[in-house]
Design an enzyme around this catalytic site. Structure first.
Site, PDB file in Angstrom:
ATOM      1  N   LYS A  24       0.840  -1.205   0.000  1.00 28.66           N
ATOM      2  CA  LYS A  24       0.000   0.000   0.000  1.00 28.66           C
ATOM      3  C   LYS A  24       0.875   1.255   0.000  1.00 28.66           C
ATOM      4  CE  LYS A  24      -1.693   1.550   4.061  1.00 28.66           C
ATOM      5  NZ  LYS A  24      -1.287   2.951   4.390  1.00 28.66           N
ATOM      6  N   ASN A  25       1.923   1.254   0.840  1.00 29.55           N
ATOM      7  CA  ASN A  25       2.724   2.475   1.015  1.00 29.55           C
ATOM      8  C   ASN A  25       3.733   2.697  -0.099  1.00 29.55           C
ATOM      9  OD1 ASN A  25       1.215   2.944   3.233  1.00 29.55           O
ATOM     10  ND2 ASN A  25       2.753   2.310   4.720  1.00 29.55           N
ATOM     11  N   ARG A  94      -5.395   9.994   4.785  1.00 28.30           N
ATOM     12  CA  ARG A  94      -4.428  10.927   5.391  1.00 28.30           C
ATOM     13  C   ARG A  94      -3.320  11.235   4.384  1.00 28.30           C
ATOM     14  NH1 ARG A  94      -0.449  13.861   7.764  1.00 28.30           N
ATOM     15  NH2 ARG A  94       1.482  12.854   7.139  1.00 28.30           N
ATOM     16  N   CYS A 118      -4.394  12.294  12.638  1.00 31.70           N
ATOM     17  CA  CYS A 118      -5.153  11.054  12.413  1.00 31.70           C
ATOM     18  C   CYS A 118      -5.076  10.257  13.705  1.00 31.70           C
ATOM     19  CB  CYS A 118      -4.576  10.300  11.235  1.00 31.70           C
ATOM     20  SG  CYS A 118      -3.023   9.547  11.642  1.00 31.70           S
ATOM     21  N   ARG A 123       0.678  14.182  13.002  1.00 33.37           N
ATOM     22  CA  ARG A 123       1.098  14.036  11.600  1.00 33.37           C
ATOM     23  C   ARG A 123       1.426  15.409  10.982  1.00 33.37           C
ATOM     24  NH1 ARG A 123      -0.626   8.898  10.075  1.00 33.37           N
ATOM     25  NH2 ARG A 123       1.011   8.916   8.520  1.00 33.37           N
ATOM     26  N   PRO A 124       2.370  16.158  11.573  1.00 36.45           N
ATOM     27  CA  PRO A 124       2.735  17.470  11.011  1.00 36.45           C
ATOM     28  C   PRO A 124       3.337  17.312   9.608  1.00 36.45           C
ATOM     29  CG  PRO A 124       4.338  16.779  12.630  1.00 36.45           C
ATOM     30  CD  PRO A 124       3.205  15.796  12.709  1.00 36.45           C
ATOM     31  N   LEU A 127       8.159  19.356   7.479  1.00 32.71           N
ATOM     32  CA  LEU A 127       9.325  18.943   6.664  1.00 32.71           C
ATOM     33  C   LEU A 127       8.965  18.987   5.177  1.00 32.71           C
ATOM     34  CD1 LEU A 127      10.578  15.923   8.821  1.00 32.71           C
ATOM     35  CD2 LEU A 127      11.451  18.270   8.817  1.00 32.71           C
ATOM     36  N   ASP A 308       4.937   0.272  11.864  1.00 32.60           N
ATOM     37  CA  ASP A 308       3.649  -0.277  11.414  1.00 32.60           C
ATOM     38  C   ASP A 308       3.435  -1.699  11.907  1.00 32.60           C
ATOM     39  OD1 ASP A 308       3.665   1.386   8.158  1.00 32.60           O
ATOM     40  OD2 ASP A 308       3.301   2.097  10.192  1.00 32.60           O
ATOM     41  N   ILE A 330       8.487   6.463  16.833  1.00 32.98           N
ATOM     42  CA  ILE A 330       8.133   7.201  15.614  1.00 32.98           C
ATOM     43  C   ILE A 330       6.881   8.056  15.792  1.00 32.98           C
ATOM     44  CG2 ILE A 330       7.586   6.990  13.151  1.00 32.98           C
ATOM     45  CD1 ILE A 330      10.411   6.052  13.781  1.00 32.98           C
ATOM     46  N   ARG A 400      -8.463  -0.423   4.897  1.00 31.26           N
ATOM     47  CA  ARG A 400      -7.599   0.554   4.214  1.00 31.26           C
ATOM     48  C   ARG A 400      -6.290  -0.105   3.799  1.00 31.26           C
ATOM     49  NH1 ARG A 400      -5.804   4.680   7.913  1.00 31.26           N
ATOM     50  NH2 ARG A 400      -4.396   5.060   6.163  1.00 31.26           N
TER      51      ARG A 400
HETATM   52  C1  EPZ Z   1       4.548   6.761   6.199  1.00 34.62           C
HETATM   53  O1  EPZ Z   1       3.841   7.784   6.863  1.00 34.62           O
HETATM   54  C2  EPZ Z   1       3.589   5.577   6.116  1.00 34.62           C
HETATM   55  N1  EPZ Z   1       2.405   5.960   5.351  1.00 34.62           N
HETATM   56  C3  EPZ Z   1       3.178   5.166   7.531  1.00 34.62           C
HETATM   57  O2  EPZ Z   1       2.342   4.016   7.413  1.00 34.62           O
HETATM   58  C4  EPZ Z   1       4.438   4.780   8.317  1.00 34.62           C
HETATM   59  O3  EPZ Z   1       4.070   4.471   9.635  1.00 34.62           O
HETATM   60  C5  EPZ Z   1       5.419   5.952   8.313  1.00 34.62           C
HETATM   61  O4  EPZ Z   1       5.704   6.346   6.951  1.00 34.62           O
HETATM   62  C6  EPZ Z   1       6.731   5.593   8.999  1.00 34.62           C
HETATM   63  O5  EPZ Z   1       7.310   4.493   8.374  1.00 34.62           O
HETATM   64  C7  EPZ Z   1       2.465   5.945   3.994  1.00 34.62           C
HETATM   65  O6  EPZ Z   1       3.502   5.656   3.409  1.00 34.62           O
HETATM   66  C8  EPZ Z   1       1.197   6.288   3.259  1.00 34.62           C
HETATM   67  P1  EPZ Z   1       6.840   9.970   8.360  1.00 34.62           P
HETATM   68  P2  EPZ Z   1       4.480   9.298   6.927  1.00 34.62           P
HETATM   69  O7  EPZ Z   1       6.739  11.255   7.621  1.00 34.62           O
HETATM   70  O8  EPZ Z   1       5.163   9.578   5.648  1.00 34.62           O
HETATM   71  C9  EPZ Z   1       7.145  13.130  11.880  1.00 34.62           C
HETATM   72  C10 EPZ Z   1       0.464   2.648   7.818  1.00 34.62           C
HETATM   73  O9  EPZ Z   1       0.029   2.109   8.856  1.00 34.62           O
HETATM   74  N2  EPZ Z   1       7.038  14.158  10.825  1.00 34.62           N
HETATM   75  O10 EPZ Z   1       8.029   9.097   8.132  1.00 34.62           O
HETATM   76  O11 EPZ Z   1       3.415  10.210   7.379  1.00 34.62           O
HETATM   77  C11 EPZ Z   1       5.810  12.431  12.096  1.00 34.62           C
HETATM   78  O12 EPZ Z   1       4.995  13.174  12.969  1.00 34.62           O
HETATM   79  C12 EPZ Z   1       0.975   4.081   7.877  1.00 34.62           C
HETATM   80  O13 EPZ Z   1       0.523   2.101   6.695  1.00 34.62           O
HETATM   81  C13 EPZ Z   1       7.241  15.489  11.166  1.00 34.62           C
HETATM   82  O14 EPZ Z   1       7.502  15.818  12.318  1.00 34.62           O
HETATM   83  O15 EPZ Z   1       5.543   9.088   8.082  1.00 34.62           O
HETATM   84  C14 EPZ Z   1       6.215  11.114  12.686  1.00 34.62           C
HETATM   85  O16 EPZ Z   1       6.460  11.297  14.068  1.00 34.62           O
HETATM   86  C15 EPZ Z   1       0.836   4.705   9.248  1.00 34.62           C
HETATM   87  N3  EPZ Z   1       7.117  16.438  10.201  1.00 34.62           N
HETATM   88  C16 EPZ Z   1       7.560  10.820  11.992  1.00 34.62           C
HETATM   89  O17 EPZ Z   1       8.004  12.067  11.449  1.00 34.62           O
HETATM   90  C17 EPZ Z   1       6.836  16.119   8.898  1.00 34.62           C
HETATM   91  O18 EPZ Z   1       6.759  17.034   8.045  1.00 34.62           O
HETATM   92  C18 EPZ Z   1       7.453   9.777  10.879  1.00 34.62           C
HETATM   93  O19 EPZ Z   1       6.632  10.307   9.915  1.00 34.62           O
HETATM   94  C19 EPZ Z   1       6.626  14.758   8.577  1.00 34.62           C
HETATM   95  C20 EPZ Z   1       6.744  13.794   9.555  1.00 34.62           C
END
Ligand code: EPZ
Length: 422
Positions: A24-25, A94, A118, A123-124, A127, A308, A330, A400
């Site tokens: 999915k991701n 999301r 979510c 989920r800021p 970045l 995950d 995370i 989902r």
């Molecule tokens: C992706 O989410 C995945 N989703 C998530 O899978 C997965 O848990 C996550 O990566 C970590 O591996 C998809 O690919 C669609 P991140 P993403 O940006 O991109 C912080 C599932 O169950 N952060 O790596 O949103 C954030 O708050 C889902 O399939 C900032 O602070 O994850 C978190 O603490 C859930 N500022 C950390 O980084 C930002 O601008 C990791 O987030 C972006 C992120």
């Protein structure tokens, strides 16, 4: 349990083999990337999931022609136009933020609704937005909408991410592939889904090197042409079903996987007393009657233990012998499944980002509600191990990310049916 529920009669060991769906991701960012393709993209091994459907609806909104044959999606993005994505479509999932880089790269502007938080955290997207500014975009935020413009076109730049964010890395790649000049990325995410997106983009004429290494160089090209690509297997779904077998004293094989994507997950199952056998694209797991506790698991960016899989693995450790400790580094709110597991007789104490799991000899069936996607699977897994009947509500969360979860588990000998709430 308005939105329907799964009814599970537990106490049966899972046995047999299942073919694992496409990731999915990986499918979601690749579908977003088709906005940049001036031609037809053929994507094989695309899972049938509501998040994929929501992404396809956004592509159709831009005027893309999308067709599906089985697990193959064809997307033709020639002649698409830039129209703001309505909140209705943005809120269906999301990760629609992943359209930011592709839409900005294709149209020179992007208007997205600020993704609400979510189930697992705020989920800021700071970045993501800082990176778009580095490419020369101007960004304004008001009334819950984010407006990005870059009339003169995106320019290649040097970016160092404060955190290896998966989504931010993907948006940087999508903004960079047709930007003017070279982009370098330091501290990029290294997940297999990043490499898969790079492979798709390079098939369409992009020039990306270093994907998966943490340091990437992207030479902008004028345009991307069509191409064919097969989405990688879903490592999280594979690990989830292995955890379900470990919880039920089962013996299963997950087929069509890439074992190297689970290199920090398989040792956890071995520590819990499971016998693991890896053959090319298959992983077999034979569980003991009762798993052993695993002293300490800490979720980390890839290649560390994936966040995950924290919920599904927490669930199987509920019936392990001994005490397991998990640290979720995370996301700040990713233990919402603990309440449901405790309702089924588990003994989990959560203290901030740490969960302490005292294994119990058995769980007992009850009615519980899915808090989020992976937490929902954790509750289904616990229901498989519990004595008696468990009802898991909120199945829209689980669907989902897990294609035909009832069919997959039934083929492994589970007693699970979906009761529609409508
Ligand atoms: C992706 O989410 C995945 N989703 C998530 O899978 C997965 O848990 C996550 O990566 C970590 O591996 C998809 O690919 C669609 P991140 P993403 O940006 O991109 C912080 C599932 O169950 N952060 O790596 O949103 C954030 O708050 C889902 O399939 C900032 O602070 O994850 C978190 O603490 C859930 N500022 C950390 O980084 C930002 O601008 C990791 O987030 C972006 C992120």
């Amino acid at each position: 349990m308005l939105s329907g529920f799964f009814e599970i009669t537990g106490g049966r060991s899972l046995k047999g083999a299942i073919k694992i769906q496409g990731a999915k991701n990986s499918a979601l960012p690749i579908l977003a990337a088709t906005v940049l393709v001036d031609g037809e993209a053929e994507l094989r091994n695309c899972p049938r999931l509501s998040d994929v459907d929501a992404t396809v609806n956004i592509l159709k909104h831009f005027g893309c022609r999308v067709s599906r044959q089985g697990h193959t999606l064809r997307v033709d993005s020639r002649g698409i136009n830039d129209t703001p994505i309505p909140d209705r479509l943005m809120h269906e999932m999301r990760s629609s933020i992943i359209f930011l880089g592709a839409v900005l790269g294709r149209f020179g502007q992007a208007v997205l609704s600020a993704p609400g938080g979510c189930d697992i955290g705020l989920r800021p997207i700071d970045l993501h937005l800082d990176a778009m500014r580095a490419f020369g975009a101007q960004i304004t935020e008001s009334h819950g909408r984010i407006c990005c413009t870059c009339a003169q076109g995106l320019r290649g730049t040097d970016i160092t991410l404060a955190f290896p964010s998966v989504g931010a890395t993907e948006n940087i790649m999508l903004a960079a592939v047709t930007a003017a000049g070279k982009t370098t990325v330091c501290n990029a995410a290294r997940e297999p889904e990043i490499t898969d997106l790079a492979d798709f983009l390079n098939t369409c004429g992009a020039r990306i090197t270093g994907a998966g290494s943490g340091e990437m160089v992207i030479e902008g090209v004028p345009a991307l042409h069509g191409g064919q690509h097969a989405v990688i297997p879903d490592r999280i779904v594979a690990g989830s079903y292995l955890a379900a077998a470990a919880a039920t004293g089962g013996e299963i094989t997950v087929q069509n996987v890439n074992p190297s994507h689970l290199s920090t997950v398989l040792p956890v199952f071995r520590d819990a007393g499971c016998k693991i056998d890896v053959q090319a694209a298959d992983i077999s797991l034979r569980a003991p009657m009762r798993p052993r506790a695993v002293k300490y698991i800490r979720t980390m960016p890839y290649p560390g233990f994936p966040t995950d899989l924290q919920a599904p693995v927490s669930a199987f450790l509920c019936v392990a012998e001994g005490t397991s400790v998990i640290s979720e580094t995370i996301f700040e709110n990713r233990y919402k499944h603990a309440a449901g597991l405790n309702r089924l007789g588990a003994d989990i104490r959560v203290d901030g980002r740490t969960a302490i799991i005292e294994g119990v000899p058995r769980l007992t069936g009850a009615a519980v509600e899915s808090p989020d996607l992976r937490g929902g699977f954790a509750l289904v897994l616990a229901g498989l191990a519990a004595e008696g009947v468990t009802r898991v509500g909120g199945i829209r969360h689980v669907e989902r990310g897990y294609e035909d979860i009832c069919g997959a588990l039934t083929s492994l000998g589970a007693a699970i049916v979906k009761i529609d709430g409508t």
